[in-house]
Design an enzyme around this catalytic site. Sequence first.
Site, PDB file in Angstrom:
ATOM      1  N   ASN A  24      40.826  46.294  44.516  1.00  0.00           N
ATOM      2  CA  ASN A  24      41.734  46.071  43.391  1.00  0.00           C
ATOM      3  C   ASN A  24      41.828  47.266  42.456  1.00  0.00           C
ATOM      4  O   ASN A  24      42.538  47.218  41.458  1.00  0.00           O
ATOM      5  CB  ASN A  24      41.332  44.812  42.626  1.00  0.00           C
ATOM      6  N   ASP A 117      47.807  37.285  48.590  1.00  0.00           N
ATOM      7  CA  ASP A 117      47.155  36.008  48.820  1.00  0.00           C
ATOM      8  C   ASP A 117      47.960  34.833  48.273  1.00  0.00           C
ATOM      9  O   ASP A 117      48.483  34.895  47.164  1.00  0.00           O
ATOM     10  CB  ASP A 117      45.774  36.012  48.139  1.00  0.00           C
ATOM     11  N   ASP A 306      38.217  35.432  41.793  1.00  0.00           N
ATOM     12  CA  ASP A 306      38.021  35.844  43.189  1.00  0.00           C
ATOM     13  C   ASP A 306      36.661  35.402  43.723  1.00  0.00           C
ATOM     14  O   ASP A 306      36.451  35.374  44.939  1.00  0.00           O
ATOM     15  CB  ASP A 306      38.143  37.374  43.322  1.00  0.00           C
ATOM     16  N   LEU A 328      42.853  30.276  36.595  1.00  0.00           N
ATOM     17  CA  LEU A 328      43.856  31.314  36.860  1.00  0.00           C
ATOM     18  C   LEU A 328      44.846  30.937  37.960  1.00  0.00           C
ATOM     19  O   LEU A 328      46.049  31.060  37.770  1.00  0.00           O
ATOM     20  CB  LEU A 328      43.178  32.653  37.197  1.00  0.00           C
TER      21      LEU A 328
HETATM   22  C1  UD1 Z   1      44.635  40.558  40.283  1.00  0.00           C
HETATM   23  C2  UD1 Z   1      43.835  40.700  41.547  1.00  0.00           C
HETATM   24  C3  UD1 Z   1      43.364  39.356  42.066  1.00  0.00           C
HETATM   25  C4  UD1 Z   1      42.643  38.593  40.968  1.00  0.00           C
HETATM   26  C5  UD1 Z   1      43.492  38.514  39.710  1.00  0.00           C
HETATM   27  C6  UD1 Z   1      42.773  37.881  38.532  1.00  0.00           C
HETATM   28  C7  UD1 Z   1      44.851  42.632  42.589  1.00  0.00           C
HETATM   29  C8  UD1 Z   1      45.636  43.159  43.720  1.00  0.00           C
HETATM   30  N1  UD1 Z   1      44.670  41.309  42.567  1.00  0.00           N
HETATM   31  O1  UD1 Z   1      45.826  39.839  40.613  1.00  0.00           O
HETATM   32  O2  UD1 Z   1      42.477  39.581  43.153  1.00  0.00           O
HETATM   33  O3  UD1 Z   1      42.396  37.271  41.438  1.00  0.00           O
HETATM   34  O4  UD1 Z   1      43.891  39.839  39.299  1.00  0.00           O
HETATM   35  O5  UD1 Z   1      41.614  38.560  38.262  1.00  0.00           O
HETATM   36  O6  UD1 Z   1      44.351  43.352  41.741  1.00  0.00           O
HETATM   37  N2  UD1 Z   1      50.548  35.743  35.233  1.00  0.00           N
HETATM   38  C9  UD1 Z   1      51.722  35.285  34.674  1.00  0.00           C
HETATM   39  N3  UD1 Z   1      52.758  36.174  34.500  1.00  0.00           N
HETATM   40  C10 UD1 Z   1      52.662  37.490  34.859  1.00  0.00           C
HETATM   41  C11 UD1 Z   1      51.453  37.931  35.440  1.00  0.00           C
HETATM   42  C12 UD1 Z   1      50.410  37.039  35.600  1.00  0.00           C
HETATM   43  O7  UD1 Z   1      51.842  34.113  34.331  1.00  0.00           O
HETATM   44  O8  UD1 Z   1      53.621  38.239  34.655  1.00  0.00           O
HETATM   45  C13 UD1 Z   1      49.416  34.804  35.391  1.00  0.00           C
HETATM   46  C14 UD1 Z   1      49.044  34.540  36.844  1.00  0.00           C
HETATM   47  O9  UD1 Z   1      49.829  33.522  37.406  1.00  0.00           O
HETATM   48  C15 UD1 Z   1      47.586  34.158  36.723  1.00  0.00           C
HETATM   49  C16 UD1 Z   1      47.103  35.021  35.568  1.00  0.00           C
HETATM   50  O10 UD1 Z   1      48.260  35.423  34.851  1.00  0.00           O
HETATM   51  O11 UD1 Z   1      47.444  32.811  36.362  1.00  0.00           O
HETATM   52  C17 UD1 Z   1      46.310  36.262  35.988  1.00  0.00           C
HETATM   53  O12 UD1 Z   1      47.046  37.003  36.910  1.00  0.00           O
HETATM   54  P1  UD1 Z   1      46.858  38.587  37.054  1.00  0.00           P
HETATM   55  O13 UD1 Z   1      45.680  39.051  36.284  1.00  0.00           O
HETATM   56  O14 UD1 Z   1      48.178  39.224  36.769  1.00  0.00           O
HETATM   57  O15 UD1 Z   1      46.541  38.709  38.587  1.00  0.00           O
HETATM   58  P2  UD1 Z   1      47.042  39.822  39.593  1.00  0.00           P
HETATM   59  O16 UD1 Z   1      47.125  41.142  38.893  1.00  0.00           O
HETATM   60  O17 UD1 Z   1      48.208  39.324  40.356  1.00  0.00           O
END
Ligand code: UD1
Length: 423
Positions: A24, A117, A306, A328
């Site tokens: 990540n 995922d 994770d 999350l």
């Molecule tokens: C990254 C990691 C993933 C990890 C996650 C949380 C990578 C490639 N993946 O995913 O392994 O599980 O962080 O630690 O780095 N959300 C919204 N709107 C947005 C963006 C996010 O509602 O625009 C929500 C998501 O649905 C989720 C939460 O915010 O509930 C956290 O997501 P986020 O931290 O953005 O995860 P990723 O960056 O996709």
Amino acid sequence: MSEHFRVHGGARLAGEVDVVGAKNSVLKLMAAALLAEGTTTITNCPQILDVPYMADVLRSIGCEVSVDGDTVVITTPSELNHRPDAVSMGKLRASVCVLGPLVGRCRRAVVALPGGDAIGSRPLDMHQNGLRQLGATSEIEHGSVVAEAEGLHGAQIWLDFPSMGATENILMAAVLADGTTVIDNAAREPEIVDLCTMLQQMGAKIDGAGTSTLTVHGVTSLQPTEHRVIGDRIVGATWAFAAAITRGDITVRGVDPHHLDLVLDKLRTAGAEITVYDDKAFRVVMNERPKSVDFVTLPYPGFATDLQPFAIALCAVSDGTAMITENLFEARFRFIEEMMRLSADARTDGHHAVIRGVEKLSSAPVWASDIRAGAGLVLAGLCADGVTEVWDVFHIDRGYPEFVENMNRLGAQVERVAAAPSR
Ligand code: UD1
């Protein structure tokens, strides 16, 4: 031909394991290389499928990318294609991190919605809102994020939630914006700090890395750099849980134990002896049946979502009852259905799961639904009687270098088998 793992139950894992760079982190660092014309070198990269997938995304933008062992070399041209290949984008989640750099460099981007995922709905509203506040337009059209800007300017941005992806995209757009951007409620994960470190080496002006407030003073251009990826705390924690679950003794090298402070404290509560050697190694020894511990997933420094499958696998064989709360990703509890095939005593209610520990799990064919669920099923299989078949292991290959080899070096008996699925 679909592959599966045959996991022989009853193993006690013991020995040392080396962990390389964080998935990540490396994928975001590869995206950051788009911000500077010239050749960027990234070392300590994990040899996992997502790295060549991300290399394909960058090639479709016009970069030359070589992946050689643990080193990725990216040569970024002066003119970038603002529309990366949609098929490559769909293979992984982190591909979305080209959005911020492309808007920063090209002032426009047409970026197909990413894959990754299947752990729940993963909206991009915070990414888009952040770009809009920096002066870009951003819409979803025909399955792509379409963003355009005459020029980007600094802004005060409050994130609704400390999203890793949104923080990364906004940060990478803001480093080349005109003026100062403040991102409040920013993500604080060590991988965000790693990205800030690399951007700073490239000439970006960023304060507050690792805190909830990132302040970015925009610059007109960045220079390529050489950067070593931080160790993968999620992989390191996987081995820590493996020691606890199998009542084993594992020394993990290559990860900063302070990135796992809460994880190691939870394992200590479960009955493990933890030794922290320095900022690169720790040891987990479990000499008794683990005791159940409650877990609540939260953004860093909370307990990482994770790692939730490993927490469930641990509690499934622990003494007592535990409550696991997932804050999350709602679909992560799909893992529990597979754990129930292994005779785990579990029930879910919304974003809570109650796990009553049993003495031993019972082997069965199970299906990995994502990277961590796959690894969690292998750990659970180690505590089952008989041979557990874990299917769809391509998920595990996306996140764990030499997973089977490391397992077997630690004393497990896990075989990779190529065969047609039995359902
Ligand atoms: C990254 C990691 C993933 C990890 C996650 C949380 C990578 C490639 N993946 O995913 O392994 O599980 O962080 O630690 O780095 N959300 C919204 N709107 C947005 C963006 C996010 O509602 O625009 C929500 C998501 O649905 C989720 C939460 O915010 O509930 C956290 O997501 P986020 O931290 O953005 O995860 P990723 O960056 O996709």
